[in-house]
Structures are given as C-alpha cells and as structure tokens.
Design a protein around this motif. Structure first.
Motif, PDB file in Angstrom:
ATOM      1  N   ALA A  17      -2.843   1.559   2.948  1.00 35.62           N
ATOM      2  CA  ALA A  17      -1.669   0.705   3.108  1.00 35.62           C
ATOM      3  C   ALA A  17      -1.953  -0.694   2.571  1.00 35.62           C
ATOM      4  O   ALA A  17      -1.101  -1.302   1.902  1.00 35.62           O
ATOM      5  CB  ALA A  17      -1.257   0.647   4.578  1.00 35.62           C
ATOM      6  N   GLY A  18      -3.136  -1.186   2.846  1.00 33.12           N
ATOM      7  CA  GLY A  18      -3.524  -2.511   2.354  1.00 33.12           C
ATOM      8  C   GLY A  18      -3.588  -2.562   0.840  1.00 33.12           C
ATOM      9  O   GLY A  18      -3.189  -3.558   0.220  1.00 33.12           O
ATOM     10  N   LYS A  19      -4.072  -1.500   0.233  1.00 30.43           N
ATOM     11  CA  LYS A  19      -4.136  -1.441  -1.231  1.00 30.43           C
ATOM     12  C   LYS A  19      -2.741  -1.464  -1.834  1.00 30.43           C
ATOM     13  O   LYS A  19      -2.507  -2.111  -2.865  1.00 30.43           O
ATOM     14  CB  LYS A  19      -4.880  -0.188  -1.678  1.00 30.43           C
ATOM     15  N   LEU A  25       1.908  -7.297  -4.291  1.00 28.88           N
ATOM     16  CA  LEU A  25       1.811  -8.752  -4.395  1.00 28.88           C
ATOM     17  C   LEU A  25       1.305  -9.188  -5.761  1.00 28.88           C
ATOM     18  O   LEU A  25       1.786 -10.187  -6.323  1.00 28.88           O
ATOM     19  CB  LEU A  25       0.915  -9.303  -3.288  1.00 28.88           C
ATOM     20  N   GLN A  26       0.351  -8.449  -6.313  1.00 32.52           N
ATOM     21  CA  GLN A  26      -0.136  -8.792  -7.643  1.00 32.52           C
ATOM     22  C   GLN A  26       0.983  -8.696  -8.674  1.00 32.52           C
ATOM     23  O   GLN A  26       1.118  -9.555  -9.558  1.00 32.52           O
ATOM     24  CB  GLN A  26      -1.291  -7.873  -8.037  1.00 32.52           C
ATOM     25  N   ARG A  27       1.798  -7.655  -8.580  1.00 34.41           N
ATOM     26  CA  ARG A  27       2.901  -7.512  -9.531  1.00 34.41           C
ATOM     27  C   ARG A  27       3.947  -8.597  -9.330  1.00 34.41           C
ATOM     28  O   ARG A  27       4.438  -9.188 -10.295  1.00 34.41           O
ATOM     29  CB  ARG A  27       3.545  -6.132  -9.434  1.00 34.41           C
ATOM     30  N   GLU A  47      10.149  -0.855  -6.225  1.00 31.79           N
ATOM     31  CA  GLU A  47       9.622  -0.015  -7.304  1.00 31.79           C
ATOM     32  C   GLU A  47       8.120   0.194  -7.145  1.00 31.79           C
ATOM     33  O   GLU A  47       7.618   1.320  -7.268  1.00 31.79           O
ATOM     34  CB  GLU A  47       9.902  -0.662  -8.658  1.00 31.79           C
ATOM     35  N   GLU A  48       7.415  -0.888  -6.865  1.00 33.87           N
ATOM     36  CA  GLU A  48       5.954  -0.802  -6.782  1.00 33.87           C
ATOM     37  C   GLU A  48       5.512  -0.061  -5.528  1.00 33.87           C
ATOM     38  O   GLU A  48       4.533   0.709  -5.563  1.00 33.87           O
ATOM     39  CB  GLU A  48       5.345  -2.197  -6.827  1.00 33.87           C
ATOM     40  N   LEU A  49       6.209  -0.261  -4.423  1.00 36.18           N
ATOM     41  CA  LEU A  49       5.885   0.506  -3.214  1.00 36.18           C
ATOM     42  C   LEU A  49       6.044   1.999  -3.469  1.00 36.18           C
ATOM     43  O   LEU A  49       5.204   2.807  -3.038  1.00 36.18           O
ATOM     44  CB  LEU A  49       6.790   0.083  -2.052  1.00 36.18           C
ATOM     45  N   ALA A  50       7.108   2.381  -4.173  1.00 31.21           N
ATOM     46  CA  ALA A  50       7.330   3.798  -4.479  1.00 31.21           C
ATOM     47  C   ALA A  50       6.200   4.345  -5.343  1.00 31.21           C
ATOM     48  O   ALA A  50       5.733   5.473  -5.134  1.00 31.21           O
ATOM     49  CB  ALA A  50       8.674   3.976  -5.183  1.00 31.21           C
ATOM     50  N   ARG A  51       5.757   3.549  -6.303  1.00 31.94           N
ATOM     51  CA  ARG A  51       4.635   3.989  -7.157  1.00 31.94           C
ATOM     52  C   ARG A  51       3.373   4.230  -6.341  1.00 31.94           C
ATOM     53  O   ARG A  51       2.555   5.070  -6.687  1.00 31.94           O
ATOM     54  CB  ARG A  51       4.353   2.938  -8.236  1.00 31.94           C
ATOM     55  N   CYS A  52       3.232   3.468  -5.270  1.00 34.54           N
ATOM     56  CA  CYS A  52       2.042   3.586  -4.414  1.00 34.54           C
ATOM     57  C   CYS A  52       2.199   4.678  -3.362  1.00 34.54           C
ATOM     58  O   CYS A  52       1.263   4.915  -2.579  1.00 34.54           O
ATOM     59  CB  CYS A  52       1.772   2.257  -3.720  1.00 34.54           C
ATOM     60  N   GLY A  97       4.983  -5.941   3.503  1.00 36.85           N
ATOM     61  CA  GLY A  97       4.366  -4.962   4.397  1.00 36.85           C
ATOM     62  C   GLY A  97       4.576  -3.567   3.849  1.00 36.85           C
ATOM     63  O   GLY A  97       5.616  -3.273   3.243  1.00 36.85           O
ATOM     64  N   ALA A  98       3.587  -2.694   4.028  1.00 38.04           N
ATOM     65  CA  ALA A  98       3.673  -1.314   3.539  1.00 38.04           C
ATOM     66  C   ALA A  98       3.168  -0.356   4.609  1.00 38.04           C
ATOM     67  O   ALA A  98       2.258  -0.682   5.378  1.00 38.04           O
ATOM     68  CB  ALA A  98       2.854  -1.138   2.266  1.00 38.04           C
ATOM     69  N   ILE A  99       3.758   0.838   4.622  1.00 41.51           N
ATOM     70  CA  ILE A  99       3.346   1.897   5.543  1.00 41.51           C
ATOM     71  C   ILE A  99       2.850   3.077   4.721  1.00 41.51           C
ATOM     72  O   ILE A  99       3.555   3.576   3.840  1.00 41.51           O
ATOM     73  CB  ILE A  99       4.508   2.362   6.438  1.00 41.51           C
ATOM     74  N   VAL A 100       1.634   3.519   4.997  1.00 39.50           N
ATOM     75  CA  VAL A 100       1.060   4.710   4.378  1.00 39.50           C
ATOM     76  C   VAL A 100       0.431   5.543   5.498  1.00 39.50           C
ATOM     77  O   VAL A 100      -0.361   5.025   6.288  1.00 39.50           O
ATOM     78  CB  VAL A 100      -0.004   4.356   3.321  1.00 39.50           C
ATOM     79  N   GLY A 101       0.786   6.822   5.571  1.00 34.62           N
ATOM     80  CA  GLY A 101       0.186   7.689   6.573  1.00 34.62           C
ATOM     81  C   GLY A 101       0.402   7.229   7.990  1.00 34.62           C
ATOM     82  O   GLY A 101      -0.422   7.504   8.882  1.00 34.62           O
TER      83      GLY A 101
END
Length: 249
Positions: A17-19, A25-27, A47-52, A97-101
C-alpha cells in the motif's frame, strides 16, 4: 485506547500500500503545473492507483468526494480538487491514501510550482525536516511525546508554527487508528512505542501563527491569518532499530 500491533505479514502488505502511495505522489509531483485545474490531479491520482491495483482511501471516507487532497498556499489540509487553477509560484500540498489487501498507506508532500518565494521554499524544507525529525524519534522503547516534541522543537527553532488542531495517527486496516500523534508534545510522555506499531506521522507547518479555520465546504482547512502552510507525511513501522518508512519516495 486500543493500539494494534501488526505482524510481519501485515506490515508486508502495508509496504505494498505504501509503494502505491509513493508511486502516485511521484507522478502527481511530476504532473503539477501552472494552468492546470486541481481536479486534473484527482484524475491522475485515480489512474495511478488503478495501475497499482490499489483502492483510494479517501474517496467516500466520511463523505470526502475525491481521491487526493489538494491544498494550495494558505490551505493546510483536506483541500477538495475542483476547478481552481494552479498558478506559477503556488505551493501545493498533495495527500494520498491507498488500500491494498485490506491495509492502508498514507503520505503527503508539498511541491512548489515554478519559481516560488524564498519563504515558501524555506517553509517546505523545514516541514520536510520536521517529518524526518519525528520519524527518527519513533523507536521502540521511546514515547509518543518524543516524536511530538522532536517535530515541535525542529519547527519552532526555525521560526515557524506547528498546527495543533490536526494530528498524525495510527494506521492499518483503518485509515485512522489509535494513537493520535500530536505535532507538539513533551519528551517522555504519552504512549510507549513498540515494535509492530504502524504510524502516519504528518507535521503541518505554518509560516505565521498555528491557528486554523475550516472553510464553508466543511473540509478545506486554512491558516487563520492567511499565511502559507506546508504538509509532509509518511507511514512508518516501528522496529527494533531505525523506523521503516513504508511510503518512502
């Protein structure tokens, strides 16, 4: 107060999630430019969250309508992307903020757009330095007050003010978990830090006084005196040694 200690497996998921947060943020930092509307940054974020393979933490959270907070100049936090046009010389805080797993990551940066003022550049540098000071103090066996005091001392010794109404927080399956992490405090006081605690440390620093107010949209927080504000944040894991920055950029 119920503080959740994360297993190594849970922290591994939080790294993912941190990655994702870091990549977004970099984009955003690369894309922000004079003449663009802040809502364009929200589109880029999604867009970038979806890519991740990640889900936005913020969109719909307590009714927040976007995936990124965009706060400009005197806006401290929680700025809603919309039709506002970004201008040369602005400083723009980006909080993602991002949610993964099922686990969350949360980080923020402030970037200058084109040629910014010396005061703006110093404010951004001090806020970023305050974040580093707070993270360095977040060691197993220390207290939460050590983190808060490190941030406050760093900022105030350089002539700026630390926002007091808003704080960092624990983070994991939920965006906001215990404990709250004030950016002012007394060394040796507060919660004892333990290995496996995951924290979002986020100094918000004003060029003028520390007081803030909330705008009519019931979200955007601005400095009470109209002075510039900057915001930097990382999600970290407390370890037996150096804290691990899970949202490292």
């Amino acid at each position: 107060m119920s503080i959740i200690i994360k297993s190594q497996n849970e922290i591994a998921i939080m790294r993912q999630a941190g990655k994702a947060v870091s990549r977004v943020l970099q984009r955003l930092a690369r894309e922000v430019r004079p003449g663009m509307k802040t809502q364009e940054l929200d589109i880029i974020c999604e867009e970038e969250l979806a890519r991740c393979g990640a889900k936005a933490s913020f969109k719909g959270y307590r009714g927040f309508p976007a995936s990124v907070c965009v706060s400009i100049n005197d806006e401290v936090v929680h700025g809603i992307p919309g039709t506002r046009v970004i201008c040369e010389g602005d400083i723009v805080s980006l909080d993602v903020g991002a949610i993964v797993g099922g686990f969350q990551g949360d980080a923020a940066i402030t970037v200058g757009v084109g040629e910014t003022s010396p005061l703006a550049r110093e404010l951004m540098a001090v806020t970023q330095g305050a974040l580093a000071a707070g993270i360095a103090a977040a060691r197993a066996g220390s207290h939460l007050g050590d983190v808060s005091a490190a941030i406050q001392q760093y900022v105030e010794s350089r002539g700026f003010s630390v926002v007091r109404e808003y704080t960092g927080h624990g983070i994991g399956r939920e965006m906001h978990e215990e404990p709250q992490i004030p950016n002012v405090g007394v060394p040796g006081e507060g919660v004892l830090l333990r290995k496996g605690m995951t924290l979002a440390i986020e100094p918000m620093v004003n060029a003028g006084g520390w007081a803030t107010r909330v705008c009519g949209d019931h979200w955007t927080v601005v400095t009470a005196d109209g002075s510039l504000s900057a915001h930097f944040e990382h999600t970290i894991a407390v370890t037996d040694g150096e804290p691990e920055i899970l949202t490292a950029i």
